[in-house]
Design a protein around this motif. Sequence first.
Motif, PDB file in Angstrom:
ATOM      1  N   VAL A  12       0.842  -1.205   0.000  1.00 24.95           N
ATOM      2  CA  VAL A  12       0.000   0.000   0.000  1.00 24.95           C
ATOM      3  C   VAL A  12       0.874   1.250   0.000  1.00 24.95           C
ATOM      4  O   VAL A  12       0.623   2.209  -0.750  1.00 24.95           O
ATOM      5  CB  VAL A  12      -0.955   0.000   1.211  1.00 24.95           C
ATOM      6  CG1 VAL A  12      -1.646   1.364   1.341  1.00 24.95           C
ATOM      7  CG2 VAL A  12      -2.007  -1.085   1.073  1.00 24.95           C
ATOM      8  N   ALA A  13       1.916   1.242   0.829  1.00 23.68           N
ATOM      9  CA  ALA A  13       2.822   2.397   0.899  1.00 23.68           C
ATOM     10  C   ALA A  13       3.531   2.606  -0.433  1.00 23.68           C
ATOM     11  O   ALA A  13       3.697   3.753  -0.884  1.00 23.68           O
ATOM     12  CB  ALA A  13       3.834   2.197   2.020  1.00 23.68           C
ATOM     13  N   ALA A  78      -9.965  -3.304   3.717  1.00 26.35           N
ATOM     14  CA  ALA A  78      -9.620  -1.892   3.528  1.00 26.35           C
ATOM     15  C   ALA A  78      -8.522  -1.738   2.492  1.00 26.35           C
ATOM     16  O   ALA A  78      -8.569  -0.820   1.661  1.00 26.35           O
ATOM     17  CB  ALA A  78      -9.187  -1.279   4.856  1.00 26.35           C
ATOM     18  N   ALA A  79      -7.538  -2.631   2.497  1.00 27.08           N
ATOM     19  CA  ALA A  79      -6.434  -2.529   1.539  1.00 27.08           C
ATOM     20  C   ALA A  79      -6.934  -2.697   0.109  1.00 27.08           C
ATOM     21  O   ALA A  79      -6.463  -2.000  -0.808  1.00 27.08           O
ATOM     22  CB  ALA A  79      -5.371  -3.579   1.858  1.00 27.08           C
ATOM     23  N   ILE A  80      -7.883  -3.599  -0.096  1.00 28.25           N
ATOM     24  CA  ILE A  80      -8.448  -3.778  -1.437  1.00 28.25           C
ATOM     25  C   ILE A  80      -9.179  -2.516  -1.882  1.00 28.25           C
ATOM     26  O   ILE A  80      -9.025  -2.053  -3.024  1.00 28.25           O
ATOM     27  CB  ILE A  80      -9.392  -4.996  -1.462  1.00 28.25           C
ATOM     28  CG1 ILE A  80      -8.591  -6.291  -1.268  1.00 28.25           C
ATOM     29  CG2 ILE A  80     -10.170  -5.055  -2.778  1.00 28.25           C
ATOM     30  CD1 ILE A  80      -9.444  -7.527  -1.112  1.00 28.25           C
ATOM     31  N   ILE A 196     -10.342   6.968   1.319  1.00 32.09           N
ATOM     32  CA  ILE A 196      -9.340   6.146   2.000  1.00 32.09           C
ATOM     33  C   ILE A 196      -9.480   6.311   3.510  1.00 32.09           C
ATOM     34  O   ILE A 196      -9.403   5.339   4.275  1.00 32.09           O
ATOM     35  CB  ILE A 196      -7.926   6.518   1.530  1.00 32.09           C
ATOM     36  CG1 ILE A 196      -7.723   6.105   0.066  1.00 32.09           C
ATOM     37  CG2 ILE A 196      -6.865   5.863   2.415  1.00 32.09           C
ATOM     38  CD1 ILE A 196      -6.412   6.580  -0.539  1.00 32.09           C
ATOM     39  N   CYS A 197      -9.695   7.546   3.954  1.00 36.57           N
ATOM     40  CA  CYS A 197      -9.866   7.795   5.389  1.00 36.57           C
ATOM     41  C   CYS A 197     -11.071   7.055   5.948  1.00 36.57           C
ATOM     42  O   CYS A 197     -11.025   6.525   7.078  1.00 36.57           O
ATOM     43  CB  CYS A 197      -9.997   9.298   5.645  1.00 36.57           C
ATOM     44  SG  CYS A 197      -8.461  10.221   5.372  1.00 36.57           S
ATOM     45  N   HIS A 198     -12.154   7.009   5.195  1.00 34.44           N
ATOM     46  CA  HIS A 198     -13.327   6.260   5.652  1.00 34.44           C
ATOM     47  C   HIS A 198     -12.991   4.775   5.805  1.00 34.44           C
ATOM     48  O   HIS A 198     -13.457   4.121   6.757  1.00 34.44           O
ATOM     49  CB  HIS A 198     -14.477   6.438   4.668  1.00 34.44           C
ATOM     50  CG  HIS A 198     -15.171   7.766   4.773  1.00 34.44           C
ATOM     51  ND1 HIS A 198     -15.738   8.227   5.937  1.00 34.44           N
ATOM     52  CD2 HIS A 198     -15.395   8.734   3.846  1.00 34.44           C
ATOM     53  CE1 HIS A 198     -16.283   9.421   5.734  1.00 34.44           C
ATOM     54  NE2 HIS A 198     -16.075   9.754   4.475  1.00 34.44           N
ATOM     55  N   GLU A 199     -12.195   4.240   4.882  1.00 37.13           N
ATOM     56  CA  GLU A 199     -11.796   2.842   4.994  1.00 37.13           C
ATOM     57  C   GLU A 199     -10.918   2.625   6.230  1.00 37.13           C
ATOM     58  O   GLU A 199     -11.014   1.586   6.896  1.00 37.13           O
ATOM     59  CB  GLU A 199     -11.047   2.403   3.740  1.00 37.13           C
ATOM     60  CG  GLU A 199     -11.847   2.495   2.445  1.00 37.13           C
ATOM     61  CD  GLU A 199     -13.121   1.673   2.471  1.00 37.13           C
ATOM     62  OE1 GLU A 199     -13.205   0.709   3.269  1.00 37.13           O
ATOM     63  OE2 GLU A 199     -14.034   1.980   1.694  1.00 37.13           O
ATOM     64  N   VAL A 200     -10.059   3.581   6.551  1.00 33.42           N
ATOM     65  CA  VAL A 200      -9.210   3.475   7.734  1.00 33.42           C
ATOM     66  C   VAL A 200     -10.058   3.458   9.003  1.00 33.42           C
ATOM     67  O   VAL A 200      -9.812   2.668   9.919  1.00 33.42           O
ATOM     68  CB  VAL A 200      -8.190   4.631   7.770  1.00 33.42           C
ATOM     69  CG1 VAL A 200      -7.439   4.655   9.105  1.00 33.42           C
ATOM     70  CG2 VAL A 200      -7.204   4.517   6.611  1.00 33.42           C
ATOM     71  N   ILE A 201     -11.049   4.332   9.048  1.00 35.99           N
ATOM     72  CA  ILE A 201     -11.918   4.378  10.229  1.00 35.99           C
ATOM     73  C   ILE A 201     -12.645   3.050  10.404  1.00 35.99           C
ATOM     74  O   ILE A 201     -12.747   2.513  11.516  1.00 35.99           O
ATOM     75  CB  ILE A 201     -12.919   5.543  10.108  1.00 35.99           C
ATOM     76  CG1 ILE A 201     -12.170   6.878  10.146  1.00 35.99           C
ATOM     77  CG2 ILE A 201     -13.962   5.484  11.224  1.00 35.99           C
ATOM     78  CD1 ILE A 201     -13.044   8.088   9.836  1.00 35.99           C
ATOM     79  N   TYR A 202     -13.127   2.483   9.294  1.00 34.91           N
ATOM     80  CA  TYR A 202     -13.797   1.184   9.381  1.00 34.91           C
ATOM     81  C   TYR A 202     -12.811   0.104   9.828  1.00 34.91           C
ATOM     82  O   TYR A 202     -13.142  -0.747  10.669  1.00 34.91           O
ATOM     83  CB  TYR A 202     -14.395   0.804   8.028  1.00 34.91           C
ATOM     84  CG  TYR A 202     -14.950  -0.602   8.004  1.00 34.91           C
ATOM     85  CD1 TYR A 202     -16.129  -0.912   8.678  1.00 34.91           C
ATOM     86  CD2 TYR A 202     -14.277  -1.622   7.338  1.00 34.91           C
ATOM     87  CE1 TYR A 202     -16.625  -2.204   8.675  1.00 34.91           C
ATOM     88  CE2 TYR A 202     -14.768  -2.914   7.326  1.00 34.91           C
ATOM     89  CZ  TYR A 202     -15.939  -3.202   8.004  1.00 34.91           C
ATOM     90  OH  TYR A 202     -16.423  -4.486   8.011  1.00 34.91           O
ATOM     91  N   MET A 203     -11.593   0.123   9.294  1.00 30.87           N
ATOM     92  CA  MET A 203     -10.585  -0.869   9.655  1.00 30.87           C
ATOM     93  C   MET A 203     -10.281  -0.812  11.149  1.00 30.87           C
ATOM     94  O   MET A 203     -10.131  -1.850  11.805  1.00 30.87           O
ATOM     95  CB  MET A 203      -9.306  -0.620   8.851  1.00 30.87           C
ATOM     96  CG  MET A 203      -8.164  -1.554   9.186  1.00 30.87           C
ATOM     97  SD  MET A 203      -6.612  -1.126   8.339  1.00 30.87           S
ATOM     98  CE  MET A 203      -6.133   0.375   9.239  1.00 30.87           C
ATOM     99  N   CYS A 204     -10.194   0.399  11.692  1.00 38.66           N
ATOM    100  CA  CYS A 204      -9.785   0.560  13.085  1.00 38.66           C
ATOM    101  C   CYS A 204     -10.925   0.342  14.071  1.00 38.66           C
ATOM    102  O   CYS A 204     -10.693  -0.143  15.194  1.00 38.66           O
ATOM    103  CB  CYS A 204      -9.188   1.949  13.294  1.00 38.66           C
ATOM    104  SG  CYS A 204      -7.662   2.265  12.366  1.00 38.66           S
ATOM    105  N   THR A 205     -12.141   0.725  13.694  1.00 46.51           N
ATOM    106  CA  THR A 205     -13.257   0.730  14.651  1.00 46.51           C
ATOM    107  C   THR A 205     -14.340  -0.279  14.340  1.00 46.51           C
ATOM    108  O   THR A 205     -15.165  -0.591  15.207  1.00 46.51           O
ATOM    109  CB  THR A 205     -13.893   2.122  14.714  1.00 46.51           C
ATOM    110  OG1 THR A 205     -14.528   2.417  13.455  1.00 46.51           O
ATOM    111  CG2 THR A 205     -12.835   3.188  14.994  1.00 46.51           C
ATOM    112  N   GLY A 206     -14.382  -0.746  13.088  1.00 49.51           N
ATOM    113  CA  GLY A 206     -15.470  -1.638  12.703  1.00 49.51           C
ATOM    114  C   GLY A 206     -16.753  -0.907  12.389  1.00 49.51           C
ATOM    115  O   GLY A 206     -17.784  -1.527  12.118  1.00 49.51           O
ATOM    116  N   THR A 207     -16.712   0.440  12.406  1.00 50.71           N
ATOM    117  CA  THR A 207     -17.889   1.257  12.131  1.00 50.71           C
ATOM    118  C   THR A 207     -17.734   1.927  10.770  1.00 50.71           C
ATOM    119  O   THR A 207     -16.728   2.582  10.504  1.00 50.71           O
ATOM    120  CB  THR A 207     -18.069   2.343  13.203  1.00 50.71           C
ATOM    121  OG1 THR A 207     -18.210   1.718  14.482  1.00 50.71           O
ATOM    122  CG2 THR A 207     -19.301   3.191  12.918  1.00 50.71           C
ATOM    123  N   SER A 208     -18.745   1.788   9.912  1.00 52.65           N
ATOM    124  CA  SER A 208     -18.692   2.390   8.589  1.00 52.65           C
ATOM    125  C   SER A 208     -19.158   3.839   8.656  1.00 52.65           C
ATOM    126  O   SER A 208     -20.240   4.129   9.163  1.00 52.65           O
ATOM    127  CB  SER A 208     -19.573   1.605   7.606  1.00 52.65           C
ATOM    128  OG  SER A 208     -19.594   2.244   6.338  1.00 52.65           O
TER     129      SER A 208
END
Length: 270
Positions: A12-13, A78-80, A196-208
Amino acid sequence: MQRDVDRIRATVAEMSALVERALQDAVAAFLARDRQRATAVILRDRHVDEKEQELNRLCLEFLVRQQPVGSPLRMAYAAIRISLELERTGDYAESIARQTLRISGEPVDVPRERYQEIADLTIAMLRDSIKAFEIEDPTLARRTIEVEDTVDQLKEDLSRDLGARYRDSRLSFESLDPLMQVNRRLERASDQARNICHEVIYMCTGTSTRHQGAETARVLFVDEHHGSLSQMAEAIGDSLGREGFVFSSAGLDPQRLPAETMEFMRQKGV
């Protein structure tokens, strides 16, 4: 499992670095009207596509081999999704480069500072969104999302300025169109960073949070030649000044806008 996770994060990086460089070079080429640099951006876009395929392959192999649950599963998902957002951002950089080729020989007075300001914010959003993914920081992701409102306002201000220059005959239509396209592509790149930020929030919290407050409707008008009807519809839509709507236009076989159409719309105050 941790080795696979580290490999996905590293890819990803790597993909993000390619896309960030493409945006930086595309904007620099546009502001300097550097055909050689713009062409290089176009040619290098295939590397972004190849990295997207590699990332998706790693994620799918991870899902099949590890059968993860919980946080690792959300990370792979999230990576996909992030790979798709980055690939689209790379396409926007390529489009900016192509618009540069269109105006490279035209005597155009480009408001450089305003484009640079939008580009700087957009690239910073992209960089911070990926950093939030790497360090799993939903707070940074939320702060980055907030920047998009500023980018949207700058884009609208620049669009009005370009329209005024065109009406004052300081810009030809042949120059106005690519300048508007670059403005839109930069704003769309900021949208991808927000996603991308929305995907990060979902990855970290499980909340969409992806569709919370998504009141904006995007309307695309398409006709055969993009010669009159679709552009007239877009211009009329923009002139309504309705919040929550973004209008754009396209054509299957694009041709130049007839002078008669421009004169008709000018008489209508559009």
